[in-house]
Design a protein around this motif. Structure first.
Motif, PDB file in Angstrom:
ATOM      1  N   HIS A 191       1.712 -13.596  -5.778  1.00 37.36           N
ATOM      2  CA  HIS A 191       0.450 -14.215  -6.179  1.00 37.36           C
ATOM      3  C   HIS A 191      -0.059 -13.596  -7.474  1.00 37.36           C
ATOM      4  CE1 HIS A 191      -0.115 -16.374  -2.282  1.00 37.36           C
ATOM      5  NE2 HIS A 191       0.681 -15.405  -1.870  1.00 37.36           N
ATOM      6  N   ALA A 192      -0.991 -14.291  -8.086  1.00 36.59           N
ATOM      7  CA  ALA A 192      -1.501 -13.843  -9.377  1.00 36.59           C
ATOM      8  C   ALA A 192      -2.211 -12.499  -9.287  1.00 36.59           C
ATOM      9  CB  ALA A 192      -2.453 -14.901  -9.949  1.00 36.59           C
ATOM     10  N   ASP A 193      -2.757 -12.144  -8.122  1.00 40.56           N
ATOM     11  CA  ASP A 193      -3.443 -10.862  -7.954  1.00 40.56           C
ATOM     12  C   ASP A 193      -2.486  -9.733  -7.569  1.00 40.56           C
ATOM     13  OD1 ASP A 193      -4.814 -11.599  -4.621  1.00 40.56           O
ATOM     14  OD2 ASP A 193      -2.788 -11.719  -5.455  1.00 40.56           O
ATOM     15  N   GLY A 194      -1.169  -9.981  -7.563  1.00 37.27           N
ATOM     16  CA  GLY A 194      -0.194  -8.962  -7.231  1.00 37.27           C
ATOM     17  C   GLY A 194       0.181  -8.898  -5.769  1.00 37.27           C
ATOM     18  N   LYS A 195      -0.462  -9.686  -4.923  1.00 33.63           N
ATOM     19  CA  LYS A 195      -0.142  -9.698  -3.501  1.00 33.63           C
ATOM     20  C   LYS A 195       1.166 -10.448  -3.263  1.00 33.63           C
ATOM     21  CE  LYS A 195      -4.025  -7.674  -2.236  1.00 33.63           C
ATOM     22  NZ  LYS A 195      -4.038  -6.330  -1.616  1.00 33.63           N
ATOM     23  N   ILE A 196       1.799 -10.171  -2.114  1.00 32.22           N
ATOM     24  CA  ILE A 196       3.050 -10.824  -1.748  1.00 32.22           C
ATOM     25  C   ILE A 196       2.913 -11.360  -0.332  1.00 32.22           C
ATOM     26  CG2 ILE A 196       5.521 -10.511  -1.341  1.00 32.22           C
ATOM     27  CD1 ILE A 196       5.500  -8.303  -3.378  1.00 32.22           C
ATOM     28  N   SER A 197       3.322 -12.605  -0.146  1.00 30.75           N
ATOM     29  CA  SER A 197       3.321 -13.212   1.184  1.00 30.75           C
ATOM     30  C   SER A 197       4.737 -13.617   1.546  1.00 30.75           C
ATOM     31  CB  SER A 197       2.384 -14.429   1.222  1.00 30.75           C
ATOM     32  OG  SER A 197       2.726 -15.368   0.221  1.00 30.75           O
ATOM     33  N   HIS A 198       5.053 -13.477   2.827  1.00 33.36           N
ATOM     34  CA  HIS A 198       6.393 -13.762   3.335  1.00 33.36           C
ATOM     35  C   HIS A 198       6.294 -14.961   4.274  1.00 33.36           C
ATOM     36  CE1 HIS A 198       9.963 -12.413   6.077  1.00 33.36           C
ATOM     37  NE2 HIS A 198      10.283 -13.421   5.286  1.00 33.36           N
ATOM     38  N   LEU A 199       6.866 -16.095   3.851  1.00 35.32           N
ATOM     39  CA  LEU A 199       6.789 -17.324   4.621  1.00 35.32           C
ATOM     40  C   LEU A 199       8.178 -17.722   5.096  1.00 35.32           C
ATOM     41  CD1 LEU A 199       4.428 -19.425   2.293  1.00 35.32           C
ATOM     42  CD2 LEU A 199       3.776 -17.985   4.220  1.00 35.32           C
ATOM     43  N   SER A 200       8.216 -18.444   6.209  1.00 26.12           N
ATOM     44  CA  SER A 200       9.469 -18.965   6.746  1.00 26.12           C
ATOM     45  C   SER A 200       9.346 -20.477   6.902  1.00 26.12           C
ATOM     46  CB  SER A 200       9.794 -18.324   8.098  1.00 26.12           C
ATOM     47  OG  SER A 200       9.949 -16.924   7.974  1.00 26.12           O
ATOM     48  N   LEU A 201      10.346 -21.204   6.419  1.00 30.08           N
ATOM     49  CA  LEU A 201      10.403 -22.656   6.579  1.00 30.08           C
ATOM     50  C   LEU A 201      11.195 -22.952   7.850  1.00 30.08           C
ATOM     51  CD1 LEU A 201       9.940 -25.536   5.495  1.00 30.08           C
ATOM     52  CD2 LEU A 201      12.060 -25.291   4.188  1.00 30.08           C
ATOM     53  N   SER A 232       0.830  -1.210   0.000  1.00 31.78           N
ATOM     54  CA  SER A 232       0.000   0.000   0.000  1.00 31.78           C
ATOM     55  C   SER A 232       0.859   1.253   0.000  1.00 31.78           C
ATOM     56  CB  SER A 232      -0.926  -0.004   1.222  1.00 31.78           C
ATOM     57  OG  SER A 232      -1.810  -1.117   1.182  1.00 31.78           O
ATOM     58  N   ALA A 233       1.944   1.233   0.788  1.00 35.10           N
ATOM     59  CA  ALA A 233       2.826   2.397   0.820  1.00 35.10           C
ATOM     60  C   ALA A 233       3.498   2.625  -0.519  1.00 35.10           C
ATOM     61  CB  ALA A 233       3.868   2.224   1.925  1.00 35.10           C
ATOM     62  N   LEU A 234       3.791   1.537  -1.234  1.00 35.90           N
ATOM     63  CA  LEU A 234       4.407   1.652  -2.554  1.00 35.90           C
ATOM     64  C   LEU A 234       3.387   1.850  -3.666  1.00 35.90           C
ATOM     65  CD1 LEU A 234       7.028  -1.247  -2.258  1.00 35.90           C
ATOM     66  CD2 LEU A 234       7.415   1.182  -1.919  1.00 35.90           C
ATOM     67  N   ARG A 235       2.105   1.836  -3.289  1.00 39.23           N
ATOM     68  CA  ARG A 235       1.003   1.986  -4.248  1.00 39.23           C
ATOM     69  C   ARG A 235       1.009   0.877  -5.296  1.00 39.23           C
ATOM     70  NH1 ARG A 235       0.945   8.574  -5.339  1.00 39.23           N
ATOM     71  NH2 ARG A 235       0.617   9.178  -3.149  1.00 39.23           N
ATOM     72  N   LEU A 236       1.348  -0.331  -4.845  1.00 44.53           N
ATOM     73  CA  LEU A 236       1.340  -1.490  -5.735  1.00 44.53           C
ATOM     74  C   LEU A 236       0.114  -2.374  -5.510  1.00 44.53           C
ATOM     75  CD1 LEU A 236       5.097  -2.585  -5.679  1.00 44.53           C
ATOM     76  CD2 LEU A 236       3.885  -1.346  -7.462  1.00 44.53           C
ATOM     77  N   ASP A 237      -0.890  -1.844  -4.866  1.00 41.59           N
ATOM     78  CA  ASP A 237      -2.093  -2.637  -4.591  1.00 41.59           C
ATOM     79  C   ASP A 237      -3.293  -2.124  -5.354  1.00 41.59           C
ATOM     80  OD1 ASP A 237      -2.233  -0.260  -3.272  1.00 41.59           O
ATOM     81  OD2 ASP A 237      -3.018  -1.090  -1.387  1.00 41.59           O
ATOM     82  N   SER A 238      -3.074  -1.241  -6.316  1.00 42.09           N
ATOM     83  CA  SER A 238      -4.192  -0.696  -7.083  1.00 42.09           C
ATOM     84  C   SER A 238      -4.416  -1.511  -8.344  1.00 42.09           C
ATOM     85  CB  SER A 238      -3.917   0.764  -7.454  1.00 42.09           C
ATOM     86  OG  SER A 238      -2.787   0.857  -8.300  1.00 42.09           O
ATOM     87  N   SER A 239      -5.538  -1.261  -9.004  1.00 41.57           N
ATOM     88  CA  SER A 239      -5.841  -1.967 -10.251  1.00 41.57           C
ATOM     89  C   SER A 239      -4.977  -1.460 -11.403  1.00 41.57           C
ATOM     90  CB  SER A 239      -7.317  -1.782 -10.602  1.00 41.57           C
ATOM     91  OG  SER A 239      -7.636  -0.402 -10.721  1.00 41.57           O
ATOM     92  N   ARG A 240      -4.453  -0.246 -11.291  1.00 39.73           N
ATOM     93  CA  ARG A 240      -3.632   0.327 -12.354  1.00 39.73           C
ATOM     94  C   ARG A 240      -2.185  -0.112 -12.263  1.00 39.73           C
ATOM     95  NH1 ARG A 240      -0.408   4.679 -13.075  1.00 39.73           N
ATOM     96  NH2 ARG A 240      -0.658   5.245 -10.888  1.00 39.73           N
ATOM     97  N   LEU A 241      -1.687  -0.250 -11.040  1.00 42.27           N
ATOM     98  CA  LEU A 241      -0.279  -0.569 -10.832  1.00 42.27           C
ATOM     99  C   LEU A 241      -0.175  -1.797  -9.941  1.00 42.27           C
ATOM    100  CD1 LEU A 241       2.397   0.754 -11.728  1.00 42.27           C
ATOM    101  CD2 LEU A 241       2.524   1.822  -9.475  1.00 42.27           C
ATOM    102  N   SER A 289       7.324  -3.543 -11.120  1.00 45.80           N
ATOM    103  CA  SER A 289       5.930  -3.121 -11.268  1.00 45.80           C
ATOM    104  C   SER A 289       5.542  -3.074 -12.742  1.00 45.80           C
ATOM    105  CB  SER A 289       5.711  -1.746 -10.631  1.00 45.80           C
ATOM    106  OG  SER A 289       6.375  -0.743 -11.380  1.00 45.80           O
ATOM    107  N   SER A 290       4.247  -3.039 -12.978  1.00 45.71           N
ATOM    108  CA  SER A 290       3.730  -2.963 -14.342  1.00 45.71           C
ATOM    109  C   SER A 290       3.976  -1.598 -14.968  1.00 45.71           C
ATOM    110  CB  SER A 290       2.229  -3.277 -14.336  1.00 45.71           C
ATOM    111  OG  SER A 290       1.538  -2.399 -13.449  1.00 45.71           O
ATOM    112  N   GLY A 291       4.323  -0.584 -14.179  1.00 46.21           N
ATOM    113  CA  GLY A 291       4.605   0.739 -14.719  1.00 46.21           C
ATOM    114  C   GLY A 291       6.050   0.950 -15.099  1.00 46.21           C
TER     115      GLY A 291
END
Length: 1094
Positions: free
Chosen positions: A343-353, A24-33, A49-51
């Motif tokens: 993820h395909a919707d542009g989201k990012i998850s941080h996992l630890s093994l 959200s801070a990077l504005r990477l959660d919008s439909s445009r970017l 990013s797509s821009g």
């Protein structure tokens, strides 16, 4: 509370923080970017990013960030240099590759140190660093791989001055590059069809393995060293069907690891703060997964993923460390044990093994007491071990319990009390609760059903093994399951096992005709199967379900699942819901049950349960004769119960078919004397009805309970698969199989029956005809059959397009009706039903007209894009012998007559390679496919016999028969064939001399014998193979001055015309001008480089 995980599960994936605020801070959660790609290193998290912007976020606190812009399009790939956080490589959507130096150590501005346009206009699919000499490897969607040699500001201008050509073309593979990996001078390339190993220092290339594949499959290096248990690095290459090749550092396949059955274990939950973890201990079906990429992670594991799940394997020990459901993963970047998932919707998850105890410790540090207790409950078998006391001592568990509320969290309190009561002290090397075979050996049962035998002789305690790898390697003995996989590639290097089987192994097992896995056995001489059986016999009885999952067929396995009344839908014998149309047709109203019916059905039920229990015994699976005897006895009870001659409830119109067997006690198979008089060529007329069809039994003579019907159906299919009905005389096998299908058609599962016929009755066309006629009987009254009967071809195809389900076996019956009515036009239109109707089905339907099948196959191949045709054809050619059959069909249909293409001596007629062949494209694809030497030789003979000279020359090149190819090219008399692109170009002066003299003799003979054809106005001598034209080609290849001494030595120059001299003069002038141009360019480059040094 959820169920508990087995003791074998020691690790878990955990998500401790969310990156949504960062996006959200990077504005990477919008439909445009949106975020399009990611990479991670020790210091940075890079987000493209797509821009066209690249965001670099410092991982320590997620504070500082850099923003790099690109006008060349959206960011498609990004990778960080592993050993230098100041270097980042980026690929854009236009195919431009940009390498950045961030200059963070000198606190300067980031700068572009190189921009490559080598892949411009193409899609870059893979990037990889060689951090030792600062190179970036780039792969694109057409298979081109290049290397960018870099010179950063740290190396100074002097080093940069000596690099004239920083971009080097490494290779071009046959299809899109899926993944690149680099280690110790070796570049690993994985394409859609195979993997390649490249020695970048010696410029050598190897193909890994012999079998190709079709699709996205990854490959990665596995570092060597003392901690990993191997000296040299290894390579793991993904294969179809949840398999991996283990390859040494020289590119040689060592073994194949099979994970299909191991993945039937239930998935582990992902630990996060959004929801409580839930675990379902019930095993699922085996998973046949394609691994699109392979990544090496810490603890000597390999990670991969699909759009539905993440998998972590320990390939050296053939173990599944864990797998968990995660939806919509597009890409994953790994640093040590941390996973960043895009993820395909542009989201990012941080996992630890993490190991389970470390996960619980982190949750406690974050004061997530409730979640920590739930994790302890699910993974309590790992928490109670003595090794976990290093991280979670007793006092820390007591502290966790003290944080719970006695009233609100009473269930969690009970969990902690039970956990503390079972917890082992730190100095306990092994739990006294575990059962043991001897004082030195113990065993446990994994989730997948494998018995793991652990030897404790001269082994270190758990306290001395600090890593996951040392845990798994401390087992001196492992029992491995050997199972048959008839659906896997037979000619592959794979062994049908969950574990790796060395190629030198000479241990074999009797091949069973039914797909039942062979039981477990020990690979160690110190543990015998008999000792294991005697020690654990009581435990086996308590774990029938687990053993059944491993050793039983899919049909018997479902016997132990909930009853049909607890399920909403009816399942067929192989677990697939039977088509509604078939059930409507077969399940008619049954006659009422009488007392005699009850007695007979009671005997059948008892015999069925007894047979099911007997075949679950692992010892039975070793003895084919015992299995057949059990089924033979049961079949006698089935005959007695359902086909008793004086059965009171049989419909009057029905007459019992001839008995297949005598009484159950005799166990031998008999046939009526009338059967011995029947001709085997008229198998489909065994029981003709009045309308000419077969008399199929579409309903049970008596009422069967649903549960009994399912069990009887399973055993009936096994009888057909094991051929227990067959008499000793093999010539009557077709008749017996057809009668069995007619008699018990209402019991047989249609899909499984088709597989059985293909595998076991491939040489009995009458059995297939009986199966097809039975399907027609079942579907005779359907709406689709009426539409086919009344309408034209177009309306019939439309009627079947909407048929549900799409893979219904009844579709085959309707397709056969369409073909019977419309012939070849229908065969060409059957491609609309691929893959529901396969070419193997069509070839049986068109058995009487092979040309119709050829038209269907040609249409099917041409319906696919150019790059997909060869892989599709390769997938259809199983077994390998089909190549010869299909090639022979193609060269004998819609083709010129052999007398037109070849003279009486069998040599090619001039220009006969230009004739039109109706299936020439299909023939070319068949010739291009990889095959063994013997098959290629046979294909060569077929092409020569029928005069298909383009294919003959191509096969000569593949078989390295260059002189034969040159000879036939001279006979064809076409200079265009003497070219690397279209045919063959001589490589040595011996070959040039051979073709010059051969062309001289042939052209003189051709001019004398075929004068009329030679004098035709359209005949172009400049394109004929004459000694002068061949000499001009030699001059073009090596230069006129170098060619002249050879030609004079061969004695052919005196017959050359003025045309030869004029063309050579033009060549000399062009060569001088080209040399002058090159010299001028080099001088300019030299002046420029000296100016840069100054």
């Amino acid at each position: 509370m959820s169920a508990t995980v087995s003791e074998a599960s020691s690790h878990v994936l955990a998500e401790f923080d969310s990156l949504d605020p960062l996006l959200s801070a990077l504005r990477l959660d919008s439909s445009r970017l949106k975020c399009t790609c990611l990479a991670v290193s020790r210091r940075w998290l890079a987000l493209g990013s797509s821009g066209g912007g690249l965001n670099l976020i410092q991982r320590d606190g997620w504070k500082q960030r850099l923003f790099l812009t690109h006008k060349e399009g959206a960011i498609s790939r990004v990778t960080c240099c592993p050993h230098d956080d100041d270097l980042v490589a980026v690929a854009t959507s236009q195919g431009i590759v940009v390498v950045w130096e961030l200059n963070q150590e000198r606190r300067g501005k980031p700068e572009r140190i190189y921009v490559s346009s080598e892949h411009k206009g193409r899609k870059v699919t893979a990037l990889c660093w060689d951090s030792a000499v600062l190179r970036v490897f780039v792969g694109d969607h057409v298979g081109k791989v290049s290397a960018i040699k870099l010179n950063s500001s740290k190396q100074g201008k002097a080093a940069a001055a000596f690099v004239m050509f920083p971009v080097q073309i490494i290779t071009s593979v046959d299809s899109r590059v899926v993944q690149l990996d680099y280690m110790d001078g070796r570049l690993l390339i994985s394409s859609l069809t195979r993997s390649y190993l490249c020695d970048t220092e010696r410029e050598k290339f190897w193909k890994i393995g012999n079998k190709e594949r079709d699709g996205e499959y990854g490959a990665c290096f596995f570092p060597g060293g003392r901690s990993s248990g191997v000296q040299q690095p290894l390579i793991y290459c993904a294969r179809p069907g949840s398999r991996m090749w283990e390859v040494n550092f020289e590119g040689e396949v060592q073994s194949t690891h099979q994970f299909k059955q191991l993945l039937s274990a239930p998935p582990l939950p992902i630990i996060n703060t959004r929801s409580d973890p839930q675990y379902d201990s019930s095993p699922g079906p085996p998973q046949s997964v394609a691994f699109p990429k392979l990544l090496y992670v810490s603890d000597h594991s390999v990670l991969t993923w699909t759009d539905r799940a993440v998998y972590v394997f320990i390939p050296q020990n053939v173990q599944v460390l864990l797998w968990s459901h995660i939806r919509g993963i597009q890409d994953i970047s790994v640093y040590k044990n941390e996973l960043f998932c895009l993820h395909a919707d542009g989201k990012i998850s941080h996992l630890s093994l993490l190991p389970v105890d470390r996960c619980v410790e982190r949750l406690m540090k974050r004061s997530l007491w409730d979640l920590a207790v739930r994790v302890c409950h699910i993974f309590q078998n790992a928490i109670v071990t003595s090794k976990a006391r290093k991280v979670l001592p007793i006092d820390k568990l007591e502290h966790l319990k003290a944080q719970l509320d006695l009233v609100v969290q009473a269930d969690l309190m009970a969990v902690m009390e039970e956990l503390l009561a079972r917890a082992e002290p730190l100095d306990s090397a092994c739990s006294s609760r575990r059962s043991s075979i001897s004082s030195h050996e113990s065993f446990n049962v994994l989730d997948c059903g494998i018995y793991r035998v652990i030897s404790r002789r001269n082994s270190q305690s758990d306290e001395d093994s600090g890593s996951l790898h040392s845990q798994t390697l401390s087992e001196d003995e492992r029992l491995r399951e050997l199972s048959g996989h008839p659906d896997e590639e037979q000619a592959d290097l794979d062994s049908a096992s969950h574990a790796s089987v060395n190629m030198e192994s000479d241990r074999t097992e009797p091949l069973l005709p039914f797909n039942i896995s062979l039981p477990f056995r020990s690979t160690s001489p110190r543990v015998s199967l008999q000792a294991v059986k005697e020690s654990v016999s009581s435990f086996v009885r308590k774990t029938t379900e687990k053993i059944g999952t491993l050793h039983m067929s899919p049909e018997i396995r479902r016997k132990l699942e909930p009853t049909e009344e607890e399920r909403p839908a009816e399942a067929s014998a192989d677990g697939v819901t039977q088509p509604e149309e078939a059930r409507t047709e077969i399940d008619h109203l049954q006659p009422p049950e009488t007392a005699e019916d009850g007695m007979l059905l009671g005997e059948l039920k008892a015999a069925t349960m007894e047979a099911l229990l007997k075949i679950q015994d692992p010892q039975v699976l070793f003895d084919l004769e015992t299995m057949m005897n059990i089924l033979r006895v049961w079949l006698g009870h089935l005959e007695k119960s359902l086909w008793s001659k004086d059965h009171p409830n049989r419909c009057p119109a029905e007459s019992p078919p001839d008995s297949l067997q005598s009484s159950a006690d005799e166990g031998d198979l008999h046939m009526d004397t009338a059967d011995n008089q029947e001709s085997l060529e008229v198998v489909t007329a065994l029981h003709p009805t009045s309308d000419g069809g077969l008399d199929f039994q579409l309903q049970a003579p008596v009422l069967l309970e649903e549960s009994l019907r399912r069990d009887v159906s399973r055993l009936a299919m096994m009888c057909l698969e094991f051929r227990v009905f067959s008499p000793e005389a093999p010539s009557y096998m077709d008749v017996s199989a057809c009668r069995f299908i007619q008699k018990y058609f209402y019991l047989l599962d249609f899909k499984r029956l088709k597989r059985c016929i293909v595998l076991s009755y491939g040489d009995a066309p009458g059995v297939w005809s009986a199966y097809l006629e039975g399907l027609k009987e079942v579907s005779r009254s359907g709406a689709e059959a009426a539409a086919i009967e009344k309408g034209d071809l177009v309306s019939a195809i439309k009627a079947l397009n909407n048929m549900e389900p799409w893979d219904s076996p009844l579709l085959l019956a309707h397709v056969s009706r369409i073909y019977d009515k419309f012939g070849e036009a229908a065969a060409r239109a059957l491609i609309k039903f691929y893959p529901s109707v396969l070419p193997a089905d069509v070839v049986r339907i068109c058995r009487d007209n092979p040309g119709h099948f050829l038209a269907y196959l040609d249409n099917l191949i041409k319906s696919k894009p150019e790059e997909q045709r060869l892989p599709l054809l390769q997938s259809l050619l199983q077994p390998e012998s089909l190549k010869l059959d299909w090639l022979l069909l193609a060269v004998t249909h819609d083709a010129p007559h052999p007398t037109i293409t070849a003279d009486p001596d069998g040599n090619p007629r001039p220009r006969s390679h230009l004739f039109t062949w109706g299936y020439g494209q299909l023939i070319s694809l068949l010739i291009k496919l990889p095959s063994d030497f013997a098959t290629k030789e046979k294909m060569l003979e077929i092409c020569k016999t029928f005069g298909y000279w383009p294919g003959y020359i191509a096969l000569c090149l593949q078989l390295e028969k260059r002189y034969e190819a040159l000879t036939h090219i001279v006979y064809l008399d076409d200079m265009q064939l003497l070219d690397e692109k279209n045919g063959l170009l001589p490589e040595t002066m011996v070959e040039w001399k051979y073709i010059v003299h051969l062309s001289q003799n042939h052209h003189q003979h051709h001019s004398t014998a075929n004068g009329e054809a030679s004098s035709a106005s359209h005949y172009d001598y400049t394109n004929c193979i004459t000694e002068e034209n061949v000499a001009l080609l030699l001059a073009k290849v090596i230069g006129p001055d170098r060619a002249l001494p050879y030609l004079q030595d061969w004695g052919v120059t005196e017959r050359f015309s003025d045309r030869y001299s004029k063309i050579c003069d033009v060549m000399k002038v062009a060569e001088k001008r080209q040399r002058a141009l090159i010299q001028s360019m080099l001088e300019r480059c030299e002046r420029f480089l000296w100016s840069q040094q100054v």
